[in-house]
Design a protein around this motif. Structure first.
Motif, mmCIF file in Angstrom:
data_model
loop_
_atom_site.group_PDB
_atom_site.id
_atom_site.type_symbol
_atom_site.label_atom_id
_atom_site.label_comp_id
_atom_site.label_asym_id
_atom_site.label_seq_id
_atom_site.Cartn_x
_atom_site.Cartn_y
_atom_site.Cartn_z
ATOM 1 N N HIS A 47 -20.714 16.663 -16.864
ATOM 2 C CA HIS A 47 -21.458 17.756 -16.241
ATOM 3 C C HIS A 47 -20.517 18.757 -15.574
ATOM 4 O O HIS A 47 -20.673 19.975 -15.701
ATOM 5 C CB HIS A 47 -22.430 17.145 -15.212
ATOM 6 C CG HIS A 47 -23.128 18.154 -14.377
ATOM 7 N ND1 HIS A 47 -22.590 18.646 -13.195
ATOM 8 C CD2 HIS A 47 -24.323 18.777 -14.539
ATOM 9 C CE1 HIS A 47 -23.428 19.515 -12.674
ATOM 10 N NE2 HIS A 47 -24.477 19.612 -13.456
ATOM 11 N N THR A 48 -19.515 18.264 -14.874
ATOM 12 C CA THR A 48 -18.577 19.148 -14.167
ATOM 13 C C THR A 48 -17.711 19.927 -15.147
ATOM 14 O O THR A 48 -17.470 21.122 -14.962
ATOM 15 C CB THR A 48 -17.695 18.317 -13.229
ATOM 16 O OG1 THR A 48 -18.528 17.578 -12.324
ATOM 17 C CG2 THR A 48 -16.768 19.224 -12.429
ATOM 18 N N PRO A 53 -21.614 12.753 -14.385
ATOM 19 C CA PRO A 53 -20.907 13.698 -13.496
ATOM 20 C C PRO A 53 -19.631 14.298 -14.073
ATOM 21 O O PRO A 53 -19.437 15.523 -13.977
ATOM 22 C CB PRO A 53 -20.636 12.845 -12.260
ATOM 23 C CG PRO A 53 -21.721 11.840 -12.258
ATOM 24 C CD PRO A 53 -21.998 11.529 -13.703
ATOM 25 N N VAL A 56 -15.794 17.256 -6.675
ATOM 26 C CA VAL A 56 -16.776 16.629 -7.558
ATOM 27 C C VAL A 56 -16.138 15.494 -8.353
ATOM 28 O O VAL A 56 -16.679 14.376 -8.410
ATOM 29 C CB VAL A 56 -17.394 17.670 -8.505
ATOM 30 C CG1 VAL A 56 -18.410 17.013 -9.433
ATOM 31 C CG2 VAL A 56 -18.063 18.779 -7.705
ATOM 32 N N GLN A 88 -22.733 18.794 -1.279
ATOM 33 C CA GLN A 88 -22.109 18.405 -2.529
ATOM 34 C C GLN A 88 -21.417 19.597 -3.185
ATOM 35 O O GLN A 88 -21.884 20.733 -3.105
ATOM 36 C CB GLN A 88 -23.147 17.809 -3.478
ATOM 37 C CG GLN A 88 -23.769 16.519 -2.982
ATOM 38 C CD GLN A 88 -24.749 15.954 -3.980
ATOM 39 O OE1 GLN A 88 -25.023 16.544 -5.023
ATOM 40 N NE2 GLN A 88 -25.293 14.765 -3.655
#
Length: 263
Positions: free
Chosen positions: A167-168, A164, A77, A94
């Motif tokens: 979020h990760t 991203p 990711v 993903q």
């Protein structure tokens, strides 16, 4: 009329006594059940609760899931130079989706484990281990509650629409916090169950009979509630004991009928 009355009553009474004595003799002369046969038929062997192995296996799977999720999140990711390897391993899916799908599968395993716990704990309760059932009542629901709360937080993170990287990081933080709470609960539960299986104690009713006989022969008894006692707990415990004794008497009646039919 009066002179004939008493002999008739005397004859009737004597005939009743004779018939009753004949019935008593027929019962005495019938097949008796030996004490050894009755004890061997009624005695129940201790049955272990096998959920400690399930809890240990679930703990290992949870740790493996979190470790793999961290690897997927960091390498696939956040894309630290491993895009080609991730594409080959995940077949184009993903990395965030793989983590979420695996989380749903893990939650389903926890739900299945909770149902298995309820089944085996209910069987232990029916065998008379009421104190063990009451002690594990709150603990057996805790892993499912922790995972369910983690799922809710993950849904909030997914619905927030963050960048991203953020979020990760939040996703992995929630998974790490979840494993730090859920795995110790499962380990503590497994230790409690293994201790119960190792002790192989008698049902609560038998233990109370032994303690009562010991207190009667060695120390004076006390009447009323002690300071630390709770009326609600006493009433609930008495209700559990009454329910167990009803089931136990039904089982003993069936066993006695089977033994008398064999003899």
């Amino acid at each position: 009329m009066d002179s004939k009355g008493p002999p008739l009553y005397a004859q009737a009474g004597s005939s009743l006594d004779i018939s009753q004595s004949l019935e008593d003799n027929s019962l005495v002369d019938g097949p008796l059940i030996s004490a050894d046969a009755l004890h061997s038929a009624i005695r129940r062997e201790f049955q272990t609760v096998p959920t400690s192995c399930h809890a240990s296996l679930l703990s290992v799977l949870h740790v493996i899931y979190v470790v793999l999720s961290i690897c997927v999140g960091v390498l696939c990711v956040l894309k630290f130079g491993q895009e080609e390897v991730c594409t080959k391993i995940l077949h184009g899916v993903q990395g965030g989706s793989v983590i979420v799908y695996a989380k749903v599968f893990l939650w389903a395993l926890v739900l299945l484990f909770t149902g298995c716990m309820k089944h085996h704990h209910s069987r232990a309760r029916s065998r008379g281990y009421l104190q063990f059932y009451r002690e594990m009542e709150g603990l057996k629901h805790l892993p499912l509650i922790v995972h369910s709360i983690g799922n809710v937080v993950l849904l909030v993170v997914l619905a927030a629409g963050l960048h991203p990287p953020v979020h990760t990081y939040l996703l992995l933080s929630v998974l790490g916090l979840e494993v730090l709470v859920a795995v110790p609960c499962l380990i503590y539960y497994a230790v409690k169950v293994m201790r119960f299986n190792r002790e192989r104690a008698a049902p609560d009713v038998n233990q109370e009979e032994l303690s009562h006989s010991y207190s009667v022969t060695n120390s004076p008894t006390e009447t009323g509630f002690r300071g630390a006692s709770s009326l609600e707990e006493v009433v609930e415990k008495q209700a559990d004991l009454i329910e167990y004794l009803k089931q136990h008497n039904t089982s003993l009646s069936k066993r006695l009928l089977n033994i008398t039919a064999q003899h």
